[in-house]
Design an enzyme around this catalytic site. Structure first.
Site, PDB file in Angstrom:
ATOM      1  N   HIS A 142      85.800 112.710  29.615  1.00 29.57           N
ATOM      2  CA  HIS A 142      86.849 112.555  30.606  1.00 29.57           C
ATOM      3  C   HIS A 142      86.863 111.120  31.092  1.00 29.57           C
ATOM      4  CE1 HIS A 142      88.484 116.489  30.942  1.00 29.57           C
ATOM      5  NE2 HIS A 142      87.280 117.012  30.914  1.00 29.57           N
ATOM      6  N   ARG A 399      89.684 122.983  22.210  1.00 23.87           N
ATOM      7  CA  ARG A 399      90.307 123.501  23.434  1.00 23.87           C
ATOM      8  C   ARG A 399      91.806 123.268  23.352  1.00 23.87           C
ATOM      9  NH1 ARG A 399      90.404 122.301  29.909  1.00 23.87           N
ATOM     10  NH2 ARG A 399      90.607 120.133  29.334  1.00 23.87           N
ATOM     11  N   GLU A 509      90.759 129.010  35.635  1.00 26.35           N
ATOM     12  CA  GLU A 509      90.587 127.781  36.414  1.00 26.35           C
ATOM     13  C   GLU A 509      91.366 127.687  37.719  1.00 26.35           C
ATOM     14  OE1 GLU A 509      91.536 124.465  33.804  1.00 26.35           O
ATOM     15  OE2 GLU A 509      92.661 125.796  32.501  1.00 26.35           O
ATOM     16  N   ASP A 546      90.162 122.389  38.514  1.00 30.25           N
ATOM     17  CA  ASP A 546      91.509 122.817  38.897  1.00 30.25           C
ATOM     18  C   ASP A 546      91.493 123.810  40.047  1.00 30.25           C
ATOM     19  OD1 ASP A 546      93.730 121.608  37.147  1.00 30.25           O
ATOM     20  OD2 ASP A 546      92.137 122.029  35.734  1.00 30.25           O
ATOM     21  N   ARG A 584      81.988 121.825  34.964  1.00 29.57           N
ATOM     22  CA  ARG A 584      81.742 121.008  36.155  1.00 29.57           C
ATOM     23  C   ARG A 584      82.032 119.548  35.860  1.00 29.57           C
ATOM     24  NH1 ARG A 584      76.503 120.351  37.078  1.00 29.57           N
ATOM     25  NH2 ARG A 584      76.476 120.462  39.330  1.00 29.57           N
ATOM     26  N   ARG A 716      96.259 115.593  36.763  1.00 36.46           N
ATOM     27  CA  ARG A 716      94.964 116.141  36.356  1.00 36.46           C
ATOM     28  C   ARG A 716      93.955 115.992  37.487  1.00 36.46           C
ATOM     29  NH1 ARG A 716      94.382 117.999  31.703  1.00 36.46           N
ATOM     30  NH2 ARG A 716      95.948 117.642  30.113  1.00 36.46           N
TER      31      ARG A 716
END
Length: 882
Positions: A142, A399, A509, A546, A584, A716
């Site tokens: 990320h 994903r 989420e 989220d 996490r 996001r």
């Protein structure tokens, strides 16, 4: 006490000072004495300003605001690198010889084994638990890892120098050489551009993940297992088997296509090849070393039968492996260059056993021939690496968003004249999917020409079908909410010809999805065909980012806890083992915080020897970037999962649950009243933080928004958190919590809260996390951003938010009965204090630069680069940023 604390951090401060001094000398050589003096003056003024000296603050602001354009970049760079070097010194301090016991905890596994074996725990239960532990750390790229790979390697070399300088036996010449190397490294760092010129591609991100393994984990894993084995043997007299590995690694880098159009099936295939290539290259190095080491002649009958009359039986086997590994690397190089080769896989290391069986044979032979000491050296390390990394290095998860799969099936049903899948209800969808899953005929016609988006999903499934099961982890479905979301993926994999039963994992989420997760899984596990497919193991992913963005941290944490409890019950009833996958982040607002504490605060029975956890962005470097730090992190994970399994926390009392539910209800209302209902909130957020400018920063490969035209809800979770950490308000990590705790106090529940904080690990962890973010939040800096950037008609909202922050801080201090935040964790306090004089000037400069770029039609390149450097610097200083 103060004297003792000062002493405790003397070596840390000495290293920070020494590295800062060298950086200062480097800047003087490059830009002259006057520039260095100005930097030093601003640092000292920042320190005084923090003590409340308003004159110093004004002087600092005057100096900052009068910086000429040509000094902006070097100035931002100076403070940025001060912070990076402070981070290095701190990370080194935790593994140095001078580390104090309050900072460097004793080995957690040794402590745990001692505690368990001295308690009622059965020795064999402990050994069995260790043998079956399944801890899977999933590395994700990320966009919080701001540092470039080239700089990370230099930072690692700085640590090597600091380690060397701890050696009291160094001669003066050796010490001078080491100091010279340190100066050279810091000069290289100073003269390297910290900001990437271009956004990394998904392949770049995957290579970054592999470099962490090569630089650190490759050594750390066998080191950790050797230490673990020594502890177990000392306490029980038993050794742990060579082929077990409690901690393994998977990855989302190059497999996570949710909202990232740059991750295609072509990219995923390249990453899978690169993963295998990296493993083959590192195993080749090991085999070359073993050829040098294993020169013995004595061997058992099993080995001699394979190489009769050999004078060097071990070397003969190893030379053959060396040849096959070289051929494997050549083959993979050709594939990466785009060539499709017709190669016989028996000439390569293609299956795990191609490497594992010969090495195990050598191990048995050495042991049988009275050379166990030699067998337990590099050969055992290699077997343990094989147990952890396999021949694919990292197992790659796939994903994708649930909607993308239903789009494929809807387009297909329309093409086949069967109606529109999107318009069917859930029962109709399930009936159709199950009918097709059990049908022997293919559903997808060979002449079908689907749209590009649909074709990409199908190509990904076809790629999965061509891969060995050991190359892949799970297929994660984001925004999953219904059984059909899971069945749809299973149908697409079947149609693609996938022979192995890949784990298909729903990710719950949002708050509402978490609340209905158990219903969804009950329905799924009630389907006989599906329960058979699971082969007794169901994985479910819990989304932290989220849900916290949707409902605030308090309500999200309770929903996550509650969902896990229900999922444990559902799987138990269906007689299926549950593997929980925790998504996490690094920051508190995304479920971050100390992993050890987080695992021990999970509901009873939810860990049970198995857990998957994402390790994101810059946290990978902080936890696993150095071999000794990585060994500590692996030990912490192992001890936490064993403890949660063998000594689970108590079931929370009903009155604790009821109280927590009221806190969750109050906090979600307070959170949404601001984020959703306050009409000025979006305008304030965009003005008071660098949210818009963050989009320009070449961080991760993924766009900042799920939809280009969306508002806050489509932003996001990472940029949402990142933006608020830049202006130091840290809003997503606490908003709504203070109001909820105050309401509980007003209901007369203070004593109940005290009891919960003392006896319920879940609640204690929540309060501890709040304490950390309140400590890191800086309302005065946030006010400065407001006065510099936000239109006056929106200032009322800033005042309201800062009052909410103050309310929460007071509520936590009242509950912990402490005079100041984090008084029970002095190391964390010291860590924050150490950074502030370097972060503050970057924040003040960032606010000034944001004002400049927003007022000018086209900001100069220097101003834009300086702004990016301030963002990078604040992120480095705040550590867990997103």
């Amino acid at each position: 006490m103060a004297e003792q604390t000062a002493d405790m951090y003397a070596s840390l401060r000495s290293n920070v000072s020494s590295l800062g001094q060298i950086l200062g000398d480097t800047m003087r050589d490059h830009l002259g004495e006057a520039f260095l003096e100005k930097v030093e003056q601003i640092r000292i003024l920042a320190k005084e300003s923090r003590k409340g000296d308003s004159d110093s603050r004004q002087q600092m602001l005057t100096l900052l605001n009068s910086l000429p354009d040509e000094e902006l970049v070097p100035f931002a760079k100076a403070f940025n690198q001060f912070l990076n070097l402070a981070n290095i010194a701190e990370q080194f301090h935790t593994i140095s010889r001078n580390c104090d016991e309050l900072v460097c905890v004793p080995d957690p596994v040794e402590q745990l084994l001692g505690r368990m074996l001295n308690s009622n725990a059965n020795e064999q239960d402990v050994i069995n638990c260790l043998k079956t532990l399944d801890i899977d750390l999933v590395l994700t790229a990320h966009p919080t890892e701001i540092s470039r790979r080239t700089l990370i390697q230099k930072y690692s070399a700085v640590v090597d120098c600091l380690t060397e300088q701890e050696n009291k036996q160094l001669t003066e010449r050796e010490r001078n050489q080491s100091h010279l190397r340190l100066r050279q490294l810091i000069a290289q760092i100073w003269h390297t551009n910290e900001i990437r010129n271009e956004r990394p591609t998904p392949v770049d991100e995957a290579r970054w993940g592999l470099s962490t393994i090569e630089a650190s984990l490759w050594q750390a894993v066998p080191d950790f297992l050797r230490q673990l084995n020594d502890h177990v043997e000392a306490k029980t007299g038993q050794q742990i088997p060579a082929d077990i590995c409690p901690v393994r690694f998977s990855s989302w880098m190059g497999g996570d296509r949710d909202g990232n159009p740059f991750v295609t099936s072509v990219v995923t295939e390249e990453v899978l090849l690169r993963n295998r290539h990296a493993a083959a290259r590192l195993y080749l190095k090991d085999v070359v070393s073993l050829v040098n080491e294993l020169s013995m002649e004595d061997a058992n009958a099993e080995l001699m039968a394979l190489v009769p009359n050999s004078k060097e039986p071990y070397r003969d086997i190893l030379r053959h492996l060396r040849h096959k590994l070289r051929a494997t690397i050549d083959y993979l190089n050709a594939r990466l260059e785009g060539h499709q080769l017709d190669t016989n896989h028996s000439d390569l290391i293609w299956e795990l056993d191609d490497l594992k069986q010969p090495l195990e044979l050598l191990y048995r032979s050495l042991s049988d021939s009275g050379m166990r000491l030699i067998a337990n050296g590099l050969l055992l390390d290699m077997l343990r690496r094989l147990a952890c990394f396999g021949i694919h290095m990292l197992r790659l998860d796939i994903r994708q968003d649930a909607e993308r799969h239903s789009d494929v099936i809807a387009e297909l049903t329309r093409y086949l004249g069967m109606g529109d899948y999107d318009h069917w209800d859930e029962n109709e969808k399930q009936a159709f999917l199950l009918r097709e899953l059990t049908s022997r005929r293919p559903l997808i016609p060979t002449d079908w020409q689907p749209s590009a988006d649909v074709q990409e999903v199908i190509k990904t499934c076809q790629l999965v079908a061509t891969q060995p099961a050991t190359a892949l982890g799970s297929y994660v479905i984001s925004m999953a909410s219904k059984p059909s979301d899971v069945l749809a993926v299973l149908l697409l994999l079947k149609e693609a010809g996938c022979q192995h039963p890949m784990r298909v994992v729903p990710l719950f989420e949002t708050l509402s999805d978490l609340n209905t997760a158990s219903d969804c899984m009950t329905q799924l596990l009630d389907i006989d065909w599906y329960r058979g497919y699971t082969k007794g193991m169901q994985e479910v992913m819990i989304g932290y980012s989220d849900s916290a963005k949707d409902a605030g941290v308090m309500a999200a944490a309770w929903a996550q806890y509650h969902a896990q409890e229900q999922l444990v019950a559902v799987c138990k009833k269906a007689d299926v083992k549950l593997m929980l996958f925790h998504g996490r982040g690094g920051s508190i607002g995304r479920g971050g915080g100390p992993a050890h504490k987080a695992i021990l605060s999970q509901p009873p029975g939810s860990v049970d020897g198995r857990i998957r956890v994402t390790e994101q962005g810059e946290m990978i470097r902080f936890k696993f970037g150095l071999p000794k730090v990585a060994v500590q992190s692996l030990a912490l994970y192992t001890s936490a999962v064993m403890e949660a399994t063998l000594l689970p926390p108590p079931e929370p009392k009903q009155e604790w649950r009821d109280c927590m539910q009221r806190i969750a209800d109050d906090s979600v209302k307070a959170y949404r009243d601001i984020v959703r209902e306050e009409p000025d909130f979006v305008a304030y957020f965009r003005a008071a933080t660098p949210e818009v400018e963050l989009g320009k920063l070449p961080l991760g490969s993924r766009p900042a928004k799920r939809r280009v035209d969306g508002g806050i809800e489509s932003l996001r979770a990472i940029p949402w958190i990142f933006a608020w950490s830049q202006n130091r308000l840290m809003l997503p990590a606490w908003l709504g919590s203070g109001e909820a705790l105050k309401a509980a106090n007003e209901r007369g529940e203070f004593e109940l809260l005290k009891e919960m904080e003392l006896k319920w690990p879940f609640f204690e962890t929540r309060i501890s996390m709040l304490e950390m973010v309140y400590m890191k939040a800086e309302p005065n800096l946030a006010r400065y951003y407001e006065s510099t950037l936000v239109p006056e008609n929106l200032h009322h909202l800033g005042k309201k938010l800062r009052a909410s922050l103050q309310l929460g801080t007071e509520a936590v201090l009242s509950l912990t009965e402490a005079e100041e935040l984090m008084s029970h964790t002095p190391w964390n306090r010291e860590s924050v204090k150490l950074r502030n004089p370097y972060i503050d000037p970057l924040n003040f400069l960032q606010a000034e630069l944001l004002a400049r770029t927003r007022n000018e039609e086209q900001a100069s390149k220097q101003v834009e680069l300086a702004l990016m450097l301030t963002i990078a610097g604040v992120a480095a200083g705040m550590r867990n940023t997103g």
